[in-house]
Design a protein around this motif. Structure first.
Motif, mmCIF file in Angstrom:
data_model
loop_
_atom_site.group_PDB
_atom_site.id
_atom_site.type_symbol
_atom_site.label_atom_id
_atom_site.label_comp_id
_atom_site.label_asym_id
_atom_site.label_seq_id
_atom_site.Cartn_x
_atom_site.Cartn_y
_atom_site.Cartn_z
ATOM 1 N N GLN A 1 5.840 -11.677 13.691
ATOM 2 C CA GLN A 1 5.138 -12.042 12.472
ATOM 3 C C GLN A 1 4.045 -11.053 12.131
ATOM 4 O OE1 GLN A 1 4.131 -16.265 12.689
ATOM 5 N NE2 GLN A 1 6.046 -16.462 11.589
ATOM 6 N N CYS A 2 4.295 -9.785 12.414
ATOM 7 C CA CYS A 2 3.297 -8.767 12.078
ATOM 8 C C CYS A 2 3.008 -8.780 10.586
ATOM 9 C CB CYS A 2 3.809 -7.388 12.473
ATOM 10 S SG CYS A 2 3.537 -7.011 14.189
ATOM 11 N N ASP A 3 4.068 -8.981 9.779
ATOM 12 C CA ASP A 3 3.875 -8.912 8.332
ATOM 13 C C ASP A 3 2.946 -10.019 7.846
ATOM 14 O OD1 ASP A 3 5.759 -10.713 9.148
ATOM 15 O OD2 ASP A 3 6.971 -10.570 7.344
ATOM 16 N N LEU A 4 3.025 -11.202 8.464
ATOM 17 C CA LEU A 4 2.173 -12.301 8.022
ATOM 18 C C LEU A 4 0.754 -12.165 8.563
ATOM 19 C CD1 LEU A 4 4.572 -15.338 8.278
ATOM 20 C CD2 LEU A 4 4.128 -13.837 6.362
ATOM 21 N N ALA A 5 0.591 -11.413 9.652
ATOM 22 C CA ALA A 5 -0.741 -11.265 10.231
ATOM 23 C C ALA A 5 -1.546 -10.187 9.526
ATOM 24 C CB ALA A 5 -0.629 -10.944 11.716
ATOM 25 N N GLY A 6 -0.928 -9.453 8.613
ATOM 26 C CA GLY A 6 -1.688 -8.478 7.841
ATOM 27 C C GLY A 6 -1.559 -7.053 8.326
ATOM 28 N N VAL A 7 -0.381 -6.696 8.843
ATOM 29 C CA VAL A 7 -0.192 -5.336 9.330
ATOM 30 C C VAL A 7 0.537 -4.528 8.261
ATOM 31 C CG1 VAL A 7 0.852 -3.942 11.126
ATOM 32 C CG2 VAL A 7 -0.052 -6.188 11.675
ATOM 33 N N ASP A 8 -0.139 -3.507 7.693
ATOM 34 C CA ASP A 8 0.519 -2.665 6.694
ATOM 35 C C ASP A 8 1.396 -1.612 7.365
ATOM 36 O OD1 ASP A 8 -0.661 -3.941 4.531
ATOM 37 O OD2 ASP A 8 -2.486 -2.761 4.751
ATOM 38 N N VAL B 1 0.878 -1.171 0.000
ATOM 39 C CA VAL B 1 0.000 0.000 0.000
ATOM 40 C C VAL B 1 0.910 1.213 0.000
ATOM 41 C CG1 VAL B 1 -1.932 1.127 1.102
ATOM 42 C CG2 VAL B 1 -1.587 -1.295 1.441
ATOM 43 N N GLU B 2 0.997 1.883 -1.168
ATOM 44 C CA GLU B 2 1.845 3.064 -1.244
ATOM 45 C C GLU B 2 0.978 4.303 -1.088
ATOM 46 O OE1 GLU B 2 3.571 2.299 -4.948
ATOM 47 O OE2 GLU B 2 5.045 0.913 -4.128
ATOM 48 N N ASN B 3 1.471 5.258 -0.355
ATOM 49 C CA ASN B 3 0.741 6.509 -0.098
ATOM 50 C C ASN B 3 -0.732 6.269 0.203
ATOM 51 O OD1 ASN B 3 3.128 7.778 -0.807
ATOM 52 N ND2 ASN B 3 2.531 7.730 -2.964
ATOM 53 N N PRO B 4 -1.013 5.595 1.288
ATOM 54 C CA PRO B 4 -2.415 5.280 1.574
ATOM 55 C C PRO B 4 -3.261 6.535 1.729
ATOM 56 C CG PRO B 4 -1.014 4.792 3.454
ATOM 57 C CD PRO B 4 -0.110 5.104 2.324
ATOM 58 N N GLU B 5 -4.518 6.413 1.297
ATOM 59 C CA GLU B 5 -5.425 7.556 1.416
ATOM 60 C C GLU B 5 -6.365 7.393 2.592
ATOM 61 O OE1 GLU B 5 -7.111 7.613 -2.423
ATOM 62 O OE2 GLU B 5 -5.306 8.491 -3.307
ATOM 63 N N ALA C 1 -10.162 -6.362 9.092
ATOM 64 C CA ALA C 1 -9.762 -5.041 8.620
ATOM 65 C C ALA C 1 -9.397 -5.111 7.144
ATOM 66 C CB ALA C 1 -8.583 -4.530 9.444
ATOM 67 N N HIS C 2 -8.761 -6.219 6.734
ATOM 68 C CA HIS C 2 -8.411 -6.329 5.320
ATOM 69 C C HIS C 2 -9.631 -6.545 4.450
ATOM 70 C CE1 HIS C 2 -4.191 -5.750 4.954
ATOM 71 N NE2 HIS C 2 -4.060 -6.294 6.146
ATOM 72 N N GLN C 3 -10.648 -7.244 4.980
ATOM 73 C CA GLN C 3 -11.898 -7.362 4.217
ATOM 74 C C GLN C 3 -12.512 -5.988 3.996
ATOM 75 O OE1 GLN C 3 -14.641 -10.044 6.064
ATOM 76 N NE2 GLN C 3 -13.210 -11.760 5.991
ATOM 77 N N LEU C 4 -12.489 -5.156 5.032
ATOM 78 C CA LEU C 4 -13.057 -3.811 4.894
ATOM 79 C C LEU C 4 -12.200 -2.955 3.976
ATOM 80 C CD1 LEU C 4 -14.063 -3.078 8.591
ATOM 81 C CD2 LEU C 4 -15.583 -3.639 6.716
ATOM 82 N N ALA C 5 -10.867 -3.137 4.074
ATOM 83 C CA ALA C 5 -9.960 -2.321 3.271
ATOM 84 C C ALA C 5 -10.063 -2.678 1.795
ATOM 85 C CB ALA C 5 -8.527 -2.496 3.758
ATOM 86 N N ALA C 6 -10.383 -3.953 1.502
ATOM 87 C CA ALA C 6 -10.406 -4.397 0.112
ATOM 88 C C ALA C 6 -11.531 -3.739 -0.671
ATOM 89 C CB ALA C 6 -10.546 -5.912 0.069
ATOM 90 N N GLU C 7 -12.545 -3.238 0.043
ATOM 91 C CA GLU C 7 -13.670 -2.650 -0.675
ATOM 92 C C GLU C 7 -13.331 -1.262 -1.203
ATOM 93 O OE1 GLU C 7 -17.304 -3.147 1.519
ATOM 94 O OE2 GLU C 7 -16.618 -5.092 2.215
ATOM 95 N N LYS C 8 -12.258 -0.671 -0.719
ATOM 96 C CA LYS C 8 -11.799 0.614 -1.272
ATOM 97 C C LYS C 8 -10.341 0.405 -1.664
ATOM 98 C CE LYS C 8 -14.933 3.738 0.828
ATOM 99 N NZ LYS C 8 -15.405 3.105 2.065
ATOM 100 N N SER C 9 -9.813 1.334 -2.473
ATOM 101 C CA SER C 9 -8.408 1.175 -2.814
ATOM 102 C C SER C 9 -7.579 2.095 -1.922
ATOM 103 C CB SER C 9 -8.177 1.510 -4.281
ATOM 104 O OG SER C 9 -8.457 2.860 -4.485
ATOM 105 N N LYS C 10 -6.312 1.746 -1.795
ATOM 106 C CA LYS C 10 -5.351 2.562 -1.045
ATOM 107 C C LYS C 10 -5.735 2.761 0.411
ATOM 108 C CE LYS C 10 -2.799 5.202 -4.316
ATOM 109 N NZ LYS C 10 -2.032 6.405 -4.398
ATOM 110 N N VAL C 11 -6.174 1.696 1.041
ATOM 111 C CA VAL C 11 -6.459 1.781 2.463
ATOM 112 C C VAL C 11 -5.453 0.898 3.184
ATOM 113 C CG1 VAL C 11 -8.102 1.265 4.269
ATOM 114 C CG2 VAL C 11 -8.895 2.232 2.130
ATOM 115 N N ALA C 12 -4.797 1.456 4.180
ATOM 116 C CA ALA C 12 -3.802 0.698 4.926
ATOM 117 C C ALA C 12 -4.376 0.270 6.269
ATOM 118 C CB ALA C 12 -2.560 1.545 5.149
#
Ligand SMILES: Cc1cc2nc3c(=O)[nH]c(=O)nc-3n(C[C@H](O)[C@H](O)[C@H](O)COP(=O)(O)OP(=O)(O)OC[C@H]3O[C@@H](n4cnc5c(N)ncnc54)[C@H](O)[C@@H]3O)c2cc1C
Lengths: 258, 428
Positions: free
Chosen positions: B152-159, B99-103, B128-139
């Motif tokens: 293991q933050c990276d594997l748990a889905g932490v942007d 996620v670059e330059n999240p809005e 949170a990722h399900q909710l984020a997927a409905e819009k673009s550029k959401v971290a």
């Protein structure tokens, strides 16, 4: 007993988990019990809602000479009514349950009251040890049976946890004889809640254990493997003192030994 | 934009079958059969007398479980493909979710018990990722206080991570946490605030934030999309469905944890002065107090010292448990032999425990016992037998006589107690 502090317990109508009948709410009963142990009969017990509810007599039967009912309909919001009541009364301690057993059960009421009154809030109280010089020492119930001691300045709001002293039995006759001070109040209808759809709770789907294995051999392994941790450290040749120190360091790092 | 990076050499590692050569190798009547098979076996070899020699070692191939398999169909695919596909380290790595330059931001305030993400936290990150997927550029941002031991933050889905450390956040400090959350609110205006609805502090902090911001949260939510939320009400007997609010307190298993992607877990800047967090002087934390560790129900205990058949000095065991303030547990043998009460038995026919640290002394690790400790975080074993199953399961195993180690542990615990008392008397 501290007869010189003014304690208010807030009570609501509970719901029996099996039969669904209304009853004295578990945590609210404990809040009344805690209030009684602090100030005895000087305790003020307040209910916001219908004044005819027979459950109120169950609370009164715990040895209360009287109760206050701020009378309003079911669909009304209890918060503004309670805020103005407490602002007028200015008690030192307000006791509530953690979560009501009927309605939204959000557990937000003590927080909103604390915010509206600007008082500190202590969540999940197990015991109030003593109240002295405008300070109270309370024990919070933490998970896994642990307790934390917190000093809080009066006036404050406390929500009472299930770990607190269980509510005493109620007596039917004294409960009927207790007086109910009914006050009619300007109530506000809870608009947001009217738009919600309520339905009987659907059982939640159980989470299935999905084995993401690509080959049959992997699936077989996953089904038969013993629970094995990911290769820990093994200490063999050190002295007993070093080994014990390693264990003790782990206990300290995990904060189970304080 | 969120995209998945592709690994460039993916094409080279694709296993390509040459169907025609395979077919020729199977078909013994094909005119090219001999040349294909001999090429496959490294060309024909003639002995010193000019005889054709067959190398028995190249017949067949090694199967996945290490055994030699002979393919009677004579068309060993593996051999004909030339090289067998070796799974590289890169294959097992999940694709990176960038996620670059999240809005927009979704804030997840984890419980982080013991400094690690709980399964409840991971489920909420998944949601949170399900909710984020409905819009673009959401971290998805993890907000955590105090020590962070999670690797293991990276594997748990932490942007992104907002991590705050300092003495003010230790123990019971709701006001300090709340002032941080308010600062995040003004800096980032997150789309959603997600909290675990748990007794570990998630629901407390969430309720405080909702009251401060004057927003109505959904509590005990268990089914959430960006439009609709279903939450439990009336002590779990009713479902309330409503439009999704900005602040949510979520039940366990509200969504599946992230399993397929890797995330950046970059730190997110927050202008916050820790001295501002001094918080409310009306609430003073006086620390956790000692409770009778044996009065805590075994199933809930945080730290269990468990005894098995390898304990010979029971008085010493009890005094060690008292010194360490551990709840006592036992294996079935210790119970059957009458050294411990039945209520202390851990395992399939006893209690299933959830301790964060399980210290097993002289327990071999029979499967019936292991089932009972499946949910324990850290297992420590003290045993004389380095090959037993408990040592294999343990995060730290000590191969030694139980009596010597317990004596040392008791001494260490008493020493620490003494030094703490001295400190206190110095301070007083
Ligand atoms: C139907 C059924 C249900 C069961 N349910 C349970 C259950 O709920 N819970 C349970 O625990 N068991 C249960 N069992 C029993 C289980 O199978 C094992 O028999 C039991 O767990 C073994 O206990 P142990 O590890 O203490 O003893 P052992 O297997 O005898 O192990 C003793 C260990 O101590 C070590 N040791 C010996 N001396 C020393 C020393 N001086 N210092 C350090 N280490 C030493 C040994 O190396 C060995 O590893 C069940 C069995 C059945 C059939």
């Amino acid at each position: 007993m501290q007869p010189n502090v003014n304690v208010v317990s807030l009570v609501s109508i509970g719901r029996h988990p099996q039969s669904g009948r209304s009853r004295r709410a578990e945590q609210d009963g404990r809040a009344v019990e805690l209030g009684l142990s602090l100030v005895g009969e000087a305790l003020t017990v307040v209910h916001v809602g219908e004044d005819q509810d027979p459950v109120l007599r169950q609370y009164a039967g715990m040895g209360l000479p009287s109760m206050t009912v701020l009378s309003q309909g079911k669909e009304c919001d209890a918060l503004p009514v309670l805020t103005s009541f407490l602002k007028a009364q200015l008690p030192s301690v307000v006791l509530t349950g953690v979560r009501s057993e009927s309605g939204e059960s959000s557990g937000m009421l003590p927080y909103l009251l604390a915010e509206a009154l600007g008082w500190p809030l202590v969540p999940r109280v197990a015991e109030i040890l003593h109240i002295k010089d405008g300070q109270a020492e309370v024990l919070l119930a933490l998970p896994r049976g642990q307790r934390r001691s917190v000093q809080v300045t009066l006036p404050f709001i406390a929500s009472v946890d299930n770990a607190a002293q269980e509510a005493r039995q109620t007596a039917f006759g004294p409960g009927l004889r207790a007086t109910l001070h009914v006050e009619t109040v300007d109530s506000v209808v809870d608009d947001a809640a009217i738009q919600w759809e309520m339905s009987a709770a659907k059982p939640r789907p159980k989470r299935l254990k999905v084995v993401k294995a690509k080959t049959a051999a992997d699936r077989m392994k996953a089904a038969t493997a013993k629970p094995v941790g990911g290769g820990g450290k093994i200490m063999k040749n050190e002295t007993p003192a070093e080994k014990a120190q390693a264990i003790f360091d782990l206990l300290l790092e995990e904060k189970v030994v304080r | 934009m969120s995209n998945f990076s592709s690994n460039d050499d993916a094409l080279h590692s694709v296993f390509r079958r040459d169907l025609r050569t395979e077919w020729i190798a199977r078909n013994r009547l094909h005119p090219l059969h001999d040349s294909v098979v001999s090429a496959q076996q490294g060309g024909e070899v003639r002995g010193p007398t000019g005889l054709l020699r067959k190398n028995p070692h190249v017949i067949g191939f090694i199967g996945p479980n290490g055994l030699k398999r002979i393919d009677r169909a004579n068309g060993s695919f593996v051999a004909i493909g030339g090289k067998k596909r070796v799974p590289s380290a890169k294959d097992s790595q999940r694709p990176l979710h960038l996620v670059e330059n999240p809005e927009g931001y979704i804030m997840v305030v984890g419980d982080m018990i013991g400094g690690r993400l709980t399964s409840h936290d991971k489920d909420i990150l998944g949601l949170a990722h399900q909710l984020a997927a409905e819009k673009s550029k959401v971290a998805v941002v993890l907000v955590c206080f105090g020590e962070n031991k999670e690797t293991q933050c990276d594997l748990a889905g932490v942007d992104r991570v907002i991590h705050l450390e300092g003495n003010v956040f230790e123990g019971f400090a709701p006001e300090a946490g709340l002032s941080v959350l308010q600062q995040i609110e003004t800096s980032y205006q997150p789309m959603h605030w997600l909290f675990p609805d748990s007794v570990h502090g998630g629901s407390d902090l969430g309720s405080r934030l909702a009251a401060r911001l004057g927003e109505r949260p959904a509590t005990q939510a268990w089914q959430v999309t960006s439009e609709k939320t279903i939450s439990r009400g009336a002590s779990g007997s009713q479902d309330i469905s409503r439009t999704t609010p900005r602040i949510l307190m979520l039940m366990e298993e509200c969504a599946n944890a992230v399993e397929d992607t890797r995330h950046e877990a970059l730190p997110l800047a927050l202008e916050f002065d820790v001295s501002m967090a001094e918080g409310d002087h009306r609430l003073i934390d006086q620390g956790q107090i000692d409770v009778d560790s044996n009065a805590v129900p075994l199933a809930e205990a945080e730290f269990i010292l468990s005894a098995g058949n390898g304990i010979h000095n029971w008085d010493q065991f009890h005094s060690a448990a008292a010194a360490l303030r551990a709840t006592e547990g036992a294996s079935r043998v210790a119970v059957d032999d009458g050294f411990m009460p039945r209520s202390r038995q851990v395992g399939a026919s006893g209690t299933w425990v959830t301790a964060r640290v399980y210290l097993a002394v002289g327990i071999s690790g029979a499967i019936q016992h292991m089932q009972g400790i499946g949910q324990c975080d850290k297992v420590v074993a003290i045993n004389t037998d380095a090959g037993c199953d408990m040592v294999k399961r343990a995060d730290l195993a000590v191969i030694a006589d139980s009596e010597a180690i317990l004596a040392e542990l008791t001494r260490l615990a008493q020493q620490r107690e003494l030094s703490k008392e001295e400190e206190e008397s110095d301070a007083a």
